[in-house]
Design a protein around this motif. Structure first.
Motif, mmCIF file in Angstrom:
data_model
loop_
_atom_site.group_PDB
_atom_site.id
_atom_site.type_symbol
_atom_site.label_atom_id
_atom_site.label_comp_id
_atom_site.label_asym_id
_atom_site.label_seq_id
_atom_site.Cartn_x
_atom_site.Cartn_y
_atom_site.Cartn_z
ATOM 1 N N THR A 107 -60.295 -39.654 16.936
ATOM 2 C CA THR A 107 -59.427 -38.971 17.875
ATOM 3 C C THR A 107 -57.985 -39.096 17.386
ATOM 4 O OG1 THR A 107 -59.430 -41.002 19.195
ATOM 5 C CG2 THR A 107 -60.872 -39.195 19.929
ATOM 6 N N ASP A 108 -57.149 -38.254 17.939
ATOM 7 C CA ASP A 108 -55.742 -38.196 17.563
ATOM 8 C C ASP A 108 -54.945 -39.167 18.428
ATOM 9 O OD1 ASP A 108 -53.209 -37.518 16.781
ATOM 10 O OD2 ASP A 108 -53.364 -35.405 17.337
ATOM 11 N N SER A 125 -59.255 -35.456 15.237
ATOM 12 C CA SER A 125 -59.641 -34.462 16.230
ATOM 13 C C SER A 125 -58.836 -34.620 17.520
ATOM 14 C CB SER A 125 -61.128 -34.636 16.557
ATOM 15 O OG SER A 125 -61.496 -33.831 17.651
ATOM 16 N N PRO A 126 -58.531 -33.516 18.188
ATOM 17 C CA PRO A 126 -57.963 -33.641 19.529
ATOM 18 C C PRO A 126 -58.905 -34.437 20.441
ATOM 19 C CG PRO A 126 -57.749 -31.396 18.732
ATOM 20 C CD PRO A 126 -58.636 -32.127 17.755
ATOM 21 N N ASN A 127 -58.340 -35.052 21.464
ATOM 22 C CA ASN A 127 -59.089 -35.942 22.363
ATOM 23 C C ASN A 127 -59.824 -35.180 23.461
ATOM 24 O OD1 ASN A 127 -58.051 -38.035 20.890
ATOM 25 N ND2 ASN A 127 -56.534 -38.639 22.399
ATOM 26 N N SER A 128 -60.744 -34.345 23.081
ATOM 27 C CA SER A 128 -61.596 -33.683 24.065
ATOM 28 C C SER A 128 -63.014 -33.659 23.512
ATOM 29 C CB SER A 128 -61.118 -32.255 24.361
ATOM 30 O OG SER A 128 -61.531 -31.356 23.350
ATOM 31 N N GLU A 131 -63.641 -30.533 21.249
ATOM 32 C CA GLU A 131 -62.985 -30.601 19.939
ATOM 33 C C GLU A 131 -63.567 -31.711 19.070
ATOM 34 O OE1 GLU A 131 -61.006 -28.369 18.615
ATOM 35 O OE2 GLU A 131 -61.123 -27.233 20.476
#
Length: 176
Positions: A107-108, A125-128, A131
């Protein structure tokens, strides 16, 4: 199937709830993607995370395996190391994964850039869940990208050799 591994204390900071949501996304959207996500660690959220995994119907593909004195055999046999943290100081897990030449998705968070170069030594990666799931699929299906990352990891200077050399130089140098 694919062996995904995450390591950390089962606390809010490590955001293993995101791993559960991501597993649900993968299971719901990539039926052909057979995976098992192992989580090494213990902590106060263990029971809540197990309940959440069962509620989200991913308890068949997420396994909480407790702590291990030696996580290296697990890292070595994993196909992918995933870090779901909200924040970290210095991530030892990511350094260990790099040393062992493992594909990494993280995660980012602010300090991840000290350890991972996005799309060079891993994917940030974005935190979702969506994603993170897409990043996992990308690194596991884009063979050219995976080969490039693994090649870059082989070039990575592992350990603290350069720092130790600086220390020894200062220690044994006559210059001040």
């Amino acid at each position: 199937g694919i062996r995904i591994l995450s390591i950390g204390r089962l606390v809010e900071q490590k955001n293993f709830s995101l791993a559960i949501k991501t597993a649900q996304y993968l299971k719901d959207n990539f039926h052909q993607f057979n995976f098992k996500w192992f989580i090494i660690g213990k902590g106060p959220l263990l029971n809540a995370l197990k309940v959440e995994a069962k509620k989200e119907k991913v308890d068949d593909c997420i396994e909480f395996i407790g702590t291990r004195d030696n996580p290296y055999p697990y890292i070595k046999t994993a196909d992918l190391i995933v870090q779901t943290s909200i924040y970290e100081g210095k991530s030892i897990v990511l350094d260990e994964a790099k040393i062992l030449g493992k594909l990494i998705v993280s995660t980012d968070y602010p300090t991840v850039y000290d350890t991972i170069q996005n799309n060079v030594t891993g994917i940030i990666s974005p935190n979702s869940a969506i994603e993170l799931g897409r990043s996992i699929i990308k690194i596991l299906t884009d063979t050219d990208m995976a080969k490039k990352i693994l090649l870059n990891l082989k070039k990575y200077e592992n350990g603290n050799v350069s720092e130790l050399k600086k220390y020894l130089y200062v220690l044994f140098s006559e210059e001040i």
